[in-house]
Write an enzyme that holds these catalytic residues in place. Sequence first.
Site, PDB file in Angstrom:
ATOM      1  N   GLU A  86       0.894  -0.918  -0.211  1.00  0.00           N
ATOM      2  CA  GLU A  86      -0.062   0.131  -0.583  1.00  0.00           C
ATOM      3  C   GLU A  86       0.896   1.185  -0.057  1.00  0.00           C
ATOM      4  O   GLU A  86       0.711   2.610   0.602  1.00  0.00           O
ATOM      5  CB  GLU A  86      -1.042  -0.114   1.243  1.00  0.00           C
ATOM      6  N   CYS A 120      -3.752  -3.176   4.194  1.00  0.00           N
ATOM      7  CA  CYS A 120      -2.957  -3.565   4.506  1.00  0.00           C
ATOM      8  C   CYS A 120      -2.706  -5.344   4.161  1.00  0.00           C
ATOM      9  O   CYS A 120      -2.563  -7.101   4.153  1.00  0.00           O
ATOM     10  CB  CYS A 120      -2.661  -4.587   6.414  1.00  0.00           C
ATOM     11  N   HIS A 250      -3.086  -9.780  11.295  1.00  0.00           N
ATOM     12  CA  HIS A 250      -2.692  -8.595  11.345  1.00  0.00           C
ATOM     13  C   HIS A 250      -2.635  -7.724  12.445  1.00  0.00           C
ATOM     14  O   HIS A 250      -3.124  -7.754  13.685  1.00  0.00           O
ATOM     15  CB  HIS A 250      -3.536  -7.526  10.214  1.00  0.00           C
TER      16      HIS A 250
HETATM   17  N1  ACO Z   1       0.684   3.253  30.758  1.00  0.00           N
HETATM   18  C1  ACO Z   1      -0.057   2.095  30.315  1.00  0.00           C
HETATM   19  N2  ACO Z   1      -1.198   1.997  28.942  1.00  0.00           N
HETATM   20  C2  ACO Z   1      -1.228   3.526  28.366  1.00  0.00           C
HETATM   21  C3  ACO Z   1      -0.713   4.529  29.205  1.00  0.00           C
HETATM   22  C4  ACO Z   1      -0.205   4.401  29.810  1.00  0.00           C
HETATM   23  N3  ACO Z   1       0.608   5.295  30.199  1.00  0.00           N
HETATM   24  N4  ACO Z   1      -1.259   5.877  27.926  1.00  0.00           N
HETATM   25  C5  ACO Z   1      -2.327   5.187  27.794  1.00  0.00           C
HETATM   26  N5  ACO Z   1      -2.699   3.450  27.536  1.00  0.00           N
HETATM   27  C6  ACO Z   1      -3.289   3.070  26.643  1.00  0.00           C
HETATM   28  C7  ACO Z   1      -5.353   3.528  26.373  1.00  0.00           C
HETATM   29  O1  ACO Z   1      -5.350   2.968  27.994  1.00  0.00           O
HETATM   30  C8  ACO Z   1      -4.546   2.681  25.251  1.00  0.00           C
HETATM   31  O2  ACO Z   1      -5.570   0.844  26.024  1.00  0.00           O
HETATM   32  P1  ACO Z   1      -6.732   0.518  26.102  1.00  0.00           P
HETATM   33  O3  ACO Z   1      -6.750   0.869  24.460  1.00  0.00           O
HETATM   34  O4  ACO Z   1      -6.653  -0.941  26.346  1.00  0.00           O
HETATM   35  O5  ACO Z   1      -7.848   1.372  26.219  1.00  0.00           O
HETATM   36  C9  ACO Z   1      -4.262   2.509  25.159  1.00  0.00           C
HETATM   37  O6  ACO Z   1      -3.212   2.751  25.625  1.00  0.00           O
HETATM   38  C10 ACO Z   1      -4.278   3.874  23.594  1.00  0.00           C
HETATM   39  O7  ACO Z   1      -4.136   5.017  24.450  1.00  0.00           O
HETATM   40  P2  ACO Z   1      -5.494   5.721  23.884  1.00  0.00           P
HETATM   41  O8  ACO Z   1      -5.447   6.631  24.304  1.00  0.00           O
HETATM   42  O9  ACO Z   1      -6.807   5.075  23.405  1.00  0.00           O
HETATM   43  O10 ACO Z   1      -5.108   6.407  21.591  1.00  0.00           O
HETATM   44  P3  ACO Z   1      -4.076   7.059  21.035  1.00  0.00           P
HETATM   45  O11 ACO Z   1      -4.755   8.291  20.901  1.00  0.00           O
HETATM   46  O12 ACO Z   1      -3.009   6.919  21.538  1.00  0.00           O
HETATM   47  O13 ACO Z   1      -4.374   6.479  19.271  1.00  0.00           O
HETATM   48  C11 ACO Z   1      -4.259   4.392  18.043  1.00  0.00           C
HETATM   49  C12 ACO Z   1      -3.503   5.045  19.626  1.00  0.00           C
HETATM   50  C13 ACO Z   1      -5.706   5.137  17.749  1.00  0.00           C
HETATM   51  C14 ACO Z   1      -3.887   2.659  17.836  1.00  0.00           C
HETATM   52  C15 ACO Z   1      -3.340   5.594  16.884  1.00  0.00           C
HETATM   53  O14 ACO Z   1      -1.856   4.785  17.457  1.00  0.00           O
HETATM   54  C16 ACO Z   1      -3.449   5.265  15.673  1.00  0.00           C
HETATM   55  O15 ACO Z   1      -4.511   5.245  15.348  1.00  0.00           O
HETATM   56  N6  ACO Z   1      -2.739   3.917  14.726  1.00  0.00           N
HETATM   57  C17 ACO Z   1      -3.287   4.025  13.886  1.00  0.00           C
HETATM   58  C18 ACO Z   1      -3.975   3.300  13.136  1.00  0.00           C
HETATM   59  C19 ACO Z   1      -4.095   1.757  13.398  1.00  0.00           C
HETATM   60  O16 ACO Z   1      -3.140   1.090  13.964  1.00  0.00           O
HETATM   61  N7  ACO Z   1      -5.236   0.804  13.459  1.00  0.00           N
HETATM   62  C20 ACO Z   1      -5.257   0.169  13.546  1.00  0.00           C
HETATM   63  C21 ACO Z   1      -6.354  -0.867  12.256  1.00  0.00           C
HETATM   64  S1  ACO Z   1      -6.101  -0.856  10.674  1.00  0.00           S
HETATM   65  C22 ACO Z   1      -4.418  -0.666  10.304  1.00  0.00           C
HETATM   66  O17 ACO Z   1      -3.681  -1.356  10.517  1.00  0.00           O
HETATM   67  C23 ACO Z   1      -3.267   0.731  10.191  1.00  0.00           C
END
Ligand code: ACO
Length: 467
Positions: A86, A120, A250
């Site tokens: 991609e 992906c 994945h």
């Molecule tokens: N210690 C431990 N855990 C923590 C801490 C900390 N200090 N701070 C945050 N967390 C946890 C949160 O509780 C959350 O856990 P949960 O999912 O069990 O609730 C996790 O860390 C992620 O934090 P969030 O604030 O919910 O999310 P964030 O704004 O950091 O974004 C996301 C995460 C959405 C995955 C982002 O990285 C993203 O957009 N990535 C790209 C998209 C992606 O990969 N999507 C997946 C499918 S599509 C694909 O394959 C591309």
Amino acid sequence: MASQQKNVGILAMEIYFPPTCIQQEVLEVHDEVSKGKYTIGLGQDCMAFCTEVEDVISMSLTAVTSLLQKYKIDPKQIGRLEVGSETVIDKSKSIKTFLMQVFEESGNTDIEGVDSTNACYGGTAALLNCVNWVESNSWDGRYGLVVCTDSAVYAKGPARPTGGAAAIAMLIGPDAPIAFESKFRASHMSHAYDFYKPNLASEYPVVDGKLSQTCYLMALDSCYKRFCHKYEKLEGKQFSVADGDYFVFHSPYNKLVQKSFARLLFNDYLRNASFIDAAAKEKLAPFSTLTGDESYQSRDLEKATQQAAKPLYDVKVQPTTLIPKQVGNMYTASLYAALASLLHNKHNSLAGQRVVMFSYGSGLTATIFSFHLRDGQHPFSLSNIVSVMNVDKKLKSRHEFPPEKFVETMKLMEHRYGAKDFVTSKDCSLLAPGTYYLTEVDSMYRRFYAKKAVGAMTENRSLANGH
Ligand code: ACO
């Protein structure tokens, strides 16, 4: 109709990821997020990335030439080459055509296949195409070759730590040690704007992170229900996670993999699967009346299912997580890097086991399928695949960048994306011998690569159009 060819699947594999990486705990400090957010919250350890001398073409050239050389495959023996990616380098010219340079040298231009693209999922589309070809009447007896190659980079922000980069090459044919159970396959495809790349001037996607997580889990539920239904129709008995020895997902980041396996267990609970014990039933009972939508939003359900699934996760999923946690999201290569991790960790005890694979590509496309593993015959054996990939050595010989240098590299790559008329530093000092690297993009956007010399006495060799 049954195929004439038996046990069609993956005969051989090679994996390449850039030697340049950044530790997630170092990135946490640099990004000023709370400690543990990337390492525990996302479940990631380290992230690989391309520097200015690497891209999806150089990585796939390295993976393909290394596979052919290490398995002593004559390039003339390849009859189909399919690429999943991609990472857009050219809107018309396929990555496959760049790879044809390897085959043209030996006089083989009779190779079907082009690139498959949908986030992906492209690697899985390429794999299914190749397997279908070998199982079809059109098969001419030669091998298929599937290449998954991607550089996953995100703009500064919460998605950035979910990047990664790698290329995987897989040789396809009959009598494979990693054989498809072709009749058990189920897909879910629909329209969603969860992650997409509408801005052709930028390598970065537009991401609705939360929606992408829900889309992924919804697609998983749907595929799993259909997969179970097919299995039950064909085998006359219920399918549950007890019937798969390993589950490979994945892996955009490890936390989603943990949630996904837990979700399968919840599906099994709702279907009254007999292996769910009384303790797990008690934990999950309060959630049995949630609607589908409510269940994706319930944090309590997520916690309860993850707790109930943990002992099984440790056995059936954890061995698949090494490379995705160490390298990051490799987009099309992610699922197959997870499979490579399983082979690496368990190759002595895998014969006779069933491996269930879940492929997801945003937008969205998803398929569950399964493999039946066999010891295989040298060189196409599970143990030889593991020694050729040499994952430990590749992981150990990496170079960790400080965050400032990582950010600087991302900026340079942003600037270079879609650009012409530049030469790279040609600095291949961090690359292993035999690795291809980008040397130049000329005024007509033509790209030129060289290969780092294997022996001290040989010159670095240029590839493409007489350069
Ligand atoms: N210690 C431990 N855990 C923590 C801490 C900390 N200090 N701070 C945050 N967390 C946890 C949160 O509780 C959350 O856990 P949960 O999912 O069990 O609730 C996790 O860390 C992620 O934090 P969030 O604030 O919910 O999310 P964030 O704004 O950091 O974004 C996301 C995460 C959405 C995955 C982002 O990285 C993203 O957009 N990535 C790209 C998209 C992606 O990969 N999507 C997946 C499918 S599509 C694909 O394959 C591309």
